[in-house]
Design a protein around this motif. Sequence first.
Motif, PDB file in Angstrom:
ATOM      1  N   THR A  55     -25.157  28.426 -60.994  1.00 24.01           N
ATOM      2  CA  THR A  55     -24.578  29.724 -60.582  1.00 24.01           C
ATOM      3  C   THR A  55     -25.724  30.729 -61.156  1.00 24.01           C
ATOM      4  N   ASP A  56     -26.392  31.280 -60.386  1.00 29.74           N
ATOM      5  CA  ASP A  56     -27.484  31.996 -60.335  1.00 29.74           C
ATOM      6  C   ASP A  56     -26.850  33.411 -60.289  1.00 29.74           C
ATOM      7  N   TYR A  57     -26.956  34.188 -61.163  1.00 27.98           N
ATOM      8  CA  TYR A  57     -26.504  35.645 -61.124  1.00 27.98           C
ATOM      9  C   TYR A  57     -27.598  36.569 -60.576  1.00 27.98           C
ATOM     10  N   GLN A  58     -28.635  36.105 -60.167  1.00 24.75           N
ATOM     11  CA  GLN A  58     -29.819  36.945 -59.610  1.00 24.75           C
ATOM     12  C   GLN A  58     -30.097  38.049 -60.348  1.00 24.75           C
ATOM     13  N   ASN A  59     -30.192  37.785 -61.580  1.00 26.83           N
ATOM     14  CA  ASN A  59     -30.737  39.036 -62.760  1.00 26.83           C
ATOM     15  C   ASN A  59     -29.676  40.127 -62.720  1.00 26.83           C
ATOM     16  N   LYS A  60     -28.405  39.657 -62.501  1.00 25.66           N
ATOM     17  CA  LYS A  60     -27.236  40.793 -62.780  1.00 25.66           C
ATOM     18  C   LYS A  60     -26.173  40.202 -63.776  1.00 25.66           C
ATOM     19  N   LEU A  61     -26.515  39.502 -64.620  1.00 27.91           N
ATOM     20  CA  LEU A  61     -25.408  38.957 -65.550  1.00 27.91           C
ATOM     21  C   LEU A  61     -24.952  40.077 -66.198  1.00 27.91           C
ATOM     22  N   TYR A  62     -26.172  41.046 -67.067  1.00 25.51           N
ATOM     23  CA  TYR A  62     -25.892  42.020 -67.701  1.00 25.51           C
ATOM     24  C   TYR A  62     -25.856  43.440 -66.983  1.00 25.51           C
ATOM     25  N   ARG A  63     -26.229  43.485 -65.625  1.00 28.51           N
ATOM     26  CA  ARG A  63     -26.153  44.493 -64.990  1.00 28.51           C
ATOM     27  C   ARG A  63     -26.926  45.603 -65.576  1.00 28.51           C
ATOM     28  N   ILE A  64     -28.104  45.500 -66.150  1.00 25.84           N
ATOM     29  CA  ILE A  64     -29.106  46.326 -66.317  1.00 25.84           C
ATOM     30  C   ILE A  64     -30.067  46.691 -65.430  1.00 25.84           C
ATOM     31  N   GLU A  65     -30.714  47.852 -65.517  1.00 24.86           N
ATOM     32  CA  GLU A  65     -31.801  48.251 -64.637  1.00 24.86           C
ATOM     33  C   GLU A  65     -33.022  47.595 -64.923  1.00 24.86           C
ATOM     34  N   ALA A  66     -33.153  47.639 -66.263  1.00 31.79           N
ATOM     35  CA  ALA A  66     -34.618  47.148 -66.559  1.00 31.79           C
ATOM     36  C   ALA A  66     -34.778  45.662 -66.368  1.00 31.79           C
ATOM     37  N   GLU A  67     -35.936  45.439 -66.045  1.00 34.16           N
ATOM     38  CA  GLU A  67     -36.454  43.895 -65.646  1.00 34.16           C
ATOM     39  C   GLU A  67     -36.934  43.527 -66.955  1.00 34.16           C
ATOM     40  N   THR A  68     -36.569  42.293 -67.137  1.00 39.05           N
ATOM     41  CA  THR A  68     -37.228  41.660 -68.431  1.00 39.05           C
ATOM     42  C   THR A  68     -37.107  42.548 -69.592  1.00 39.05           C
ATOM     43  N   PRO A  69     -36.159  43.095 -70.254  1.00 38.34           N
ATOM     44  CA  PRO A  69     -36.222  44.095 -71.282  1.00 38.34           C
ATOM     45  C   PRO A  69     -36.747  43.488 -72.543  1.00 38.34           C
ATOM     46  N   LEU A  70     -36.676  42.250 -72.610  1.00 37.88           N
ATOM     47  CA  LEU A  70     -37.140  42.000 -74.047  1.00 37.88           C
ATOM     48  C   LEU A  70     -38.653  41.154 -74.102  1.00 37.88           C
TER      49      LEU A  70
END
Length: 125
Positions: free
Chosen positions: A102-117
């Motif tokens: 199940t791929d959340y398509q980078n919306k698991l955390y629903r944050i605007e920043a891409e790759t914040p870490l």
Amino acid sequence: MSKVICPDNVREDIEVGDLLTKVMEKKKNGMRLSQACAAYANDHLELSYSFADDETYEFVTLRLVVERDTEIPSITEIIPAAVFYENEMKEMFGVKIQMIETDYQNKLYRIEAETPLLPKDKEEK
């Protein structure tokens, strides 16, 4: 009172091609996935998959050190609960995990920043 067994913790450095085989091996040996995480260090991604044996208290971590563009196979077909760990690695560090159940398509955390870490100079443009 139960006797506490405290074996040494083990880290196995593995290659990407060995990940699925090693994960299956741990599962067949009765170990459970206790955590999976990513870190960025020395211009590489470090991926850790830790397994625990609740009877012997053995703790084994499979460690992969890869380039940012390396494709990593998902372990969710073997361990469905890894879905959240893998989505987090993908979203927070840009790990290229292939075929997450199940791929959340980078919306698991629903944050605007891409790759914040990732360090700012290492983010994909």
